[in-house]
Design a protein around this motif. Structure first.
Motif, short mmCIF file in Angstrom:
data_model
loop_
_atom_site.label_atom_id
_atom_site.label_comp_id
_atom_site.label_asym_id
_atom_site.label_seq_id
_atom_site.Cartn_x
_atom_site.Cartn_y
_atom_site.Cartn_z
N SER A 90 -3.83 -6.58 -8.29
CA SER A 90 -4.18 -5.16 -8.26
C SER A 90 -5.50 -4.96 -7.51
CB SER A 90 -4.28 -4.60 -9.68
OG SER A 90 -5.17 -5.36 -10.47
N ILE A 91 -5.47 -4.07 -6.53
CA ILE A 91 -6.66 -3.71 -5.74
C ILE A 91 -7.10 -2.30 -6.09
CG2 ILE A 91 -7.63 -3.51 -3.42
CD1 ILE A 91 -6.74 -6.35 -4.13
N THR A 92 -6.18 -1.36 -5.92
CA THR A 92 -6.43 0.04 -6.28
C THR A 92 -5.26 0.51 -7.11
OG1 THR A 92 -7.58 0.44 -4.18
CG2 THR A 92 -6.83 2.38 -5.41
N ILE A 93 -5.53 1.01 -8.30
CA ILE A 93 -4.45 1.48 -9.16
C ILE A 93 -4.64 2.96 -9.46
CG2 ILE A 93 -3.95 -0.77 -10.19
CD1 ILE A 93 -5.62 0.06 -12.60
N PRO A 94 -3.57 3.72 -9.52
CA PRO A 94 -3.68 5.14 -9.84
C PRO A 94 -4.03 5.33 -11.30
CG PRO A 94 -1.37 4.52 -9.68
CD PRO A 94 -2.17 3.31 -9.28
N GLN B 290 -1.03 9.42 -5.28
CA GLN B 290 -2.41 8.92 -5.33
C GLN B 290 -2.46 7.49 -4.77
OE1 GLN B 290 -4.53 10.45 -9.14
NE2 GLN B 290 -2.39 10.11 -9.72
N PRO B 291 -3.63 7.01 -4.39
CA PRO B 291 -3.72 5.67 -3.80
C PRO B 291 -3.27 4.59 -4.77
CG PRO B 291 -5.72 6.92 -3.36
CD PRO B 291 -4.92 7.72 -4.35
N ARG B 292 -2.49 3.67 -4.26
CA ARG B 292 -2.06 2.49 -5.03
C ARG B 292 -1.97 1.34 -4.04
NH1 ARG B 292 2.71 -0.46 -6.00
NH2 ARG B 292 3.04 -1.19 -8.15
N ARG B 293 -2.66 0.25 -4.32
CA ARG B 293 -2.65 -0.89 -3.40
C ARG B 293 -2.68 -2.19 -4.20
NH1 ARG B 293 -4.50 -1.62 2.27
NH2 ARG B 293 -5.10 -3.78 2.60
N PRO C 52 -7.16 -2.91 -13.72
CA PRO C 52 -7.95 -3.50 -12.63
C PRO C 52 -8.02 -5.03 -12.78
CG PRO C 52 -9.07 -1.59 -13.56
CD PRO C 52 -7.91 -1.89 -14.46
N ASN C 53 -8.06 -5.71 -11.64
CA ASN C 53 -8.29 -7.16 -11.60
C ASN C 53 -7.26 -7.94 -12.40
OD1 ASN C 53 -10.79 -6.90 -10.06
ND2 ASN C 53 -11.68 -6.13 -11.96
N ASP D 234 0.84 -1.19 0.00
CA ASP D 234 0.00 0.00 0.00
C ASP D 234 0.87 1.24 0.00
OD1 ASP D 234 -1.88 2.04 0.59
OD2 ASP D 234 -3.13 0.62 1.69
#
Length: 299
Positions: free
Chosen positions: A113-117, A260-263, A238-239, A86
């Motif tokens: 990939s969960i959250t990608i910028p 930015q969020p990346r997880r 995504p996915n 994260d």
């Protein structure tokens, strides 16, 4: 057996795999085909539509016993084998092979990939066998005979005044158990027999040399690993799930997405003890990782 389609992404590393639903159990033939593709391409990309943490663990477990999330860093709540990668918990923007500071690092890693910028955030994966093949003969002979000490406790070359309280806490947690392990600089892959440079960010000193001397030699060898021709630069969608062979690759998460969020979620498969070209095994100097990983048979 599923109708597997394998499409190379670059000449030296990486392939996209289609025709497999990795959210469902794979039959033995399909598992063997994926393993063969991993041996050849080092990093495989799958569609992970419908895959959750439980499914990611089940997929990875088909290739061997799982490690816990990390020797010192907490797992995802309720999923002890899943490590959250994260951006809010720090950024691994340095070249490394996962957890090489323990005696038997993972044989393989999966990232989902969960959250990608909206831009940036790629993962680079390098083929360390190609790097070894690129070495001029004199450097290859030198590397063949070197051993390196890997540790999670080292000078990160960031001045203390530039580290905030949260970063200091994260660093203290990462080094809450101090590990030191000696590995061959050239590791022989147990399945393919390929030789690869087994170094990366946790390799801090060449056994028998000073830190300064070690750094110069490690930098020379590392430059071959990170040649652009040896690298897969994966732009996440995504996915998706990437499976890579941790025994013969390095990777780097690029910090190029403006905070930015990346997880991603990582699940790793327990590995065997590395072996050098003279069949000598790695050895532990400090730190017990038995809470983190079992020692597996070659597979």
């Amino acid at each position: 057996m599923s109708e597997i389609e394998i499409r190379k992404v670059t000449a030296k590393i990486g392939a996209q795999i289609s025709g497999i639903d990795i959210a469902k159990p794979l039959d033995d033939e399909t598992i063997a085909a994926v393993r063969a593709a991993l041996n050849e391409h080092k990093a495989l990309v799958f569609d992970a539509e419908g895959l959750d943490d439980e499914g990611q663990q089940a997929f990875a477990r088909q290739f061997g016993d799982l490690t816990t999330a990390h020797p010192t860093v907490p797992a995802v709540d309720g999923a002890p084998n899943v490590l959250p990668v994260d951006s809010e918990r720090g950024r691994a923007n340095h070249w490394h092979t996962d957890v090489t500071f323990v005696l038997n690092p993972p044989q393989a890693s999966t990232l989902r990939s969960i959250t990608i910028p909206p831009y940036g955030g790629e993962t680079l994966i390098a083929n360390s066998a190609a790097a070894y093949r690129d070495l001029p003969e004199p450097l290859r002979r030198l590397a063949d005979n070197l051993w390196a000490e890997h540790t999670n406790d080292y000078d990160y070359a960031v001045p203390d005044e530039e580290i905030d309280e949260e970063q200091a806490e994260q660093r203290a947690q990462f080094t809450s158990i101090k590990f030191r392990t000696a590995h061959p600089v050239v590791r022989v892959h147990p399945l393919t027999g390929e030789r690869g440079l087994f170094i990366g960010g946790f390799a801090q000193r060449i056994i028998g040399l000073s830190v300064g001397e070690s750094r110069k030699i490690l930098d020379i060898l590392q430059a071959y690993v990170t040649r652009p021709e040896n690298i897969l630069r994966w732009r996440w969608s995504p996915n998706q799930l990437v499976l890579f062979d941790n025994r013969i690759t390095q990777h780097y998460a690029i910090d190029n997405y403006d905070g930015q969020p990346r997880r991603l979620h990582r699940v790793t498969v327990a590995g065997d003890v590395p072996v050098g070209i003279e069949d000598k095994e790695s050895y532990s100097i400090a730190g017990d990782a038995s809470h983190y990983t079992s020692v597996t048979e070659v597979g």
